[in-house]
Motif scaffolding. Structure first.
Motif, PDB file in Angstrom:
ATOM      1  N   TRP A 129     -62.633 101.748 -39.933  1.00 28.89           N
ATOM      2  CA  TRP A 129     -61.267 102.135 -40.329  1.00 28.89           C
ATOM      3  C   TRP A 129     -60.226 101.271 -39.618  1.00 28.89           C
ATOM      4  O   TRP A 129     -59.186 100.950 -40.200  1.00 28.89           O
ATOM      5  CB  TRP A 129     -61.029 103.623 -40.078  1.00 28.89           C
ATOM      6  N   VAL A 130     -60.517 100.878 -38.386  1.00 30.20           N
ATOM      7  CA  VAL A 130     -59.609  99.958 -37.674  1.00 30.20           C
ATOM      8  C   VAL A 130     -59.555  98.626 -38.416  1.00 30.20           C
ATOM      9  O   VAL A 130     -58.485  98.016 -38.540  1.00 30.20           O
ATOM     10  CB  VAL A 130     -60.040  99.774 -36.199  1.00 30.20           C
ATOM     11  N   MET A 131     -60.682  98.179 -38.956  1.00 32.59           N
ATOM     12  CA  MET A 131     -60.714  96.915 -39.707  1.00 32.59           C
ATOM     13  C   MET A 131     -59.914  97.038 -41.015  1.00 32.59           C
ATOM     14  O   MET A 131     -59.238  96.096 -41.419  1.00 32.59           O
ATOM     15  CB  MET A 131     -62.156  96.485 -40.005  1.00 32.59           C
ATOM     16  N   ILE A 132     -59.984  98.193 -41.651  1.00 30.21           N
ATOM     17  CA  ILE A 132     -59.168  98.443 -42.851  1.00 30.21           C
ATOM     18  C   ILE A 132     -57.693  98.379 -42.461  1.00 30.21           C
ATOM     19  O   ILE A 132     -56.884  97.724 -43.139  1.00 30.21           O
ATOM     20  CB  ILE A 132     -59.496  99.828 -43.475  1.00 30.21           C
ATOM     21  N   LEU A 133     -57.347  99.051 -41.390  1.00 31.91           N
ATOM     22  CA  LEU A 133     -55.969  99.046 -40.904  1.00 31.91           C
ATOM     23  C   LEU A 133     -55.512  97.629 -40.562  1.00 31.91           C
ATOM     24  O   LEU A 133     -54.414  97.218 -40.931  1.00 31.91           O
ATOM     25  CB  LEU A 133     -55.822  99.967 -39.689  1.00 31.91           C
ATOM     26  N   TYR A 134     -56.364  96.876 -39.880  1.00 33.38           N
ATOM     27  CA  TYR A 134     -56.049  95.484 -39.555  1.00 33.38           C
ATOM     28  C   TYR A 134     -55.742  94.690 -40.828  1.00 33.38           C
ATOM     29  O   TYR A 134     -54.748  93.955 -40.899  1.00 33.38           O
ATOM     30  CB  TYR A 134     -57.204  94.808 -38.794  1.00 33.38           C
ATOM     31  N   ALA A 135     -56.606  94.818 -41.837  1.00 32.63           N
ATOM     32  CA  ALA A 135     -56.422  94.069 -43.084  1.00 32.63           C
ATOM     33  C   ALA A 135     -55.072  94.394 -43.718  1.00 32.63           C
ATOM     34  O   ALA A 135     -54.372  93.507 -44.214  1.00 32.63           O
ATOM     35  CB  ALA A 135     -57.559  94.365 -44.058  1.00 32.63           C
ATOM     36  N   LEU A 136     -54.696  95.657 -43.695  1.00 31.26           N
ATOM     37  CA  LEU A 136     -53.417  96.070 -44.288  1.00 31.26           C
ATOM     38  C   LEU A 136     -52.225  95.599 -43.447  1.00 31.26           C
ATOM     39  O   LEU A 136     -51.265  95.045 -43.978  1.00 31.26           O
ATOM     40  CB  LEU A 136     -53.382  97.584 -44.466  1.00 31.26           C
ATOM     41  N   VAL A 137     -52.306  95.803 -42.133  1.00 32.33           N
ATOM     42  CA  VAL A 137     -51.191  95.437 -41.250  1.00 32.33           C
ATOM     43  C   VAL A 137     -50.984  93.926 -41.218  1.00 32.33           C
ATOM     44  O   VAL A 137     -49.860  93.452 -41.143  1.00 32.33           O
ATOM     45  CB  VAL A 137     -51.421  96.002 -39.821  1.00 32.33           C
ATOM     46  N   PHE A 138     -52.057  93.168 -41.303  1.00 30.72           N
ATOM     47  CA  PHE A 138     -51.949  91.708 -41.288  1.00 30.72           C
ATOM     48  C   PHE A 138     -51.437  91.159 -42.610  1.00 30.72           C
ATOM     49  O   PHE A 138     -50.637  90.231 -42.628  1.00 30.72           O
ATOM     50  CB  PHE A 138     -53.316  91.084 -40.959  1.00 30.72           C
ATOM     51  N   ASN A 139     -51.893  91.709 -43.732  1.00 34.87           N
ATOM     52  CA  ASN A 139     -51.605  91.113 -45.037  1.00 34.87           C
ATOM     53  C   ASN A 139     -50.397  91.686 -45.772  1.00 34.87           C
ATOM     54  O   ASN A 139     -49.685  90.937 -46.452  1.00 34.87           O
ATOM     55  CB  ASN A 139     -52.843  91.214 -45.934  1.00 34.87           C
ATOM     56  N   LEU A 140     -50.158  92.982 -45.689  1.00 36.69           N
ATOM     57  CA  LEU A 140     -49.058  93.576 -46.461  1.00 36.69           C
ATOM     58  C   LEU A 140     -47.681  93.016 -46.098  1.00 36.69           C
ATOM     59  O   LEU A 140     -46.878  92.760 -47.007  1.00 36.69           O
ATOM     60  CB  LEU A 140     -49.090  95.096 -46.375  1.00 36.69           C
ATOM     61  N   PRO A 141     -47.365  92.784 -44.818  1.00 39.73           N
ATOM     62  CA  PRO A 141     -46.051  92.184 -44.541  1.00 39.73           C
ATOM     63  C   PRO A 141     -45.871  90.812 -45.200  1.00 39.73           C
ATOM     64  O   PRO A 141     -44.791  90.487 -45.688  1.00 39.73           O
ATOM     65  CB  PRO A 141     -46.028  92.067 -43.007  1.00 39.73           C
TER      66      PRO A 141
END
Length: 163
Positions: A129-141
Motif C-alpha cells: 500500500w505504501v508503494m501504491i501511495l508512492y506511485a500516486l504521490v509521485f505521479n499525480l502532481p
C-alpha cells in the motif's frame, strides 16, 4: 493476503528501489519513442474538459503556479526528450508541440502508476500500500501540472485558430 515471495527487509528495500527505477526509466524510454504525431491528435483521454476551465481549476485547487517550478523535468535523466521547463517559442507551431509534449508526459506518468500493484508480490501488504501511495504521490502532481499547462496553451492556441 501474504506476499508471494519472502525476502529480508533490507533486500525488499533494494528490490523496491531497483524495481521503481526500472519501471520509471523503461516507461519513459518507451513513451519517448512514440511518434509526436500520436500526441498531436485530439484523443479523448487527453482532452481538456470544460470543467477544468482551461487549467484554472488546477490552480484554484492546488495552487500549481507556486510549486510546479520545483518539479524536475524528466528529460535530464534520459538526456532525451522535450524539456517542458519553459516555452520554446510563442508561435502556434511552438505552442502546439509544447501541448503535445504535455500529453506525452501525462501519458508517461499515468503508465508509471500501473506497476504499483506488482509490489504486493514481494512486499508485506502494508508496504504494498505504501508503494501504491508512492506511485500516486509521485505521479499525480506531474499529471496535474501537464493538464494545467495544456489547458492554458489550448486556450491560447484556440485564439490563433479562430483568427
Amino acid at each position: 493476503m501474504n506476499m508471494i515471495v519472502s525476502f529480508p527487509n533490507h533486500w525488499i528495500i533494494i528490490i523496491d528501489i531497483l524495481a521503481w527505477t526500472f519501471f520509471h526509466l523503461s516507461i519513459s524510454a518507451i513513451c519517448l519513442k512514440l511518434p509526436l504525431v500520436w500526441f498531436l491528435r485530439d484523443h479523448f483521454w487527453f482532452q481538456i474538459f470544460s470543467w477544468e476551465k482551461s487549467g484554472e481549476l488546477w490552480q484554484r485547487l492546488f495552487r500549481v503556479k507556486r510549486w510546479k517550478g520545483y518539479i524536475i523535468d524528466g528529460t535530464i535523466f534520459l538526456k532525451k526528450g522535450y524539456s517542458k521547463k519553459g516555452l520554446h517559442g510563442i508561435g502556434l507551431r511552438d505552442l502546439t508541440i509544447f501541448a503535445a509534449e504535455t500529453k506525452r508526459a501525462e501519458f508517461t506518468h499515468w503508465l508509471s502508476i500501473l506497476p504499483a500493484p506488482l509490489f504486493f508480490l514481494w512486499n508485506p501488504v502494508w508496504a504494498g500500500w505504501v508503494m501504491i501511495l508512492y506511485a500516486l504521490v509521485f505521479n499525480l502532481p506531474i499529471i496535474v501540472v501537464q493538464r494545467y499547462n495544456r489547458g492554458r496553451i489550448t486556450a491560447i492556441t484556440s485564439k490563433f485558430v479562430k483568427k
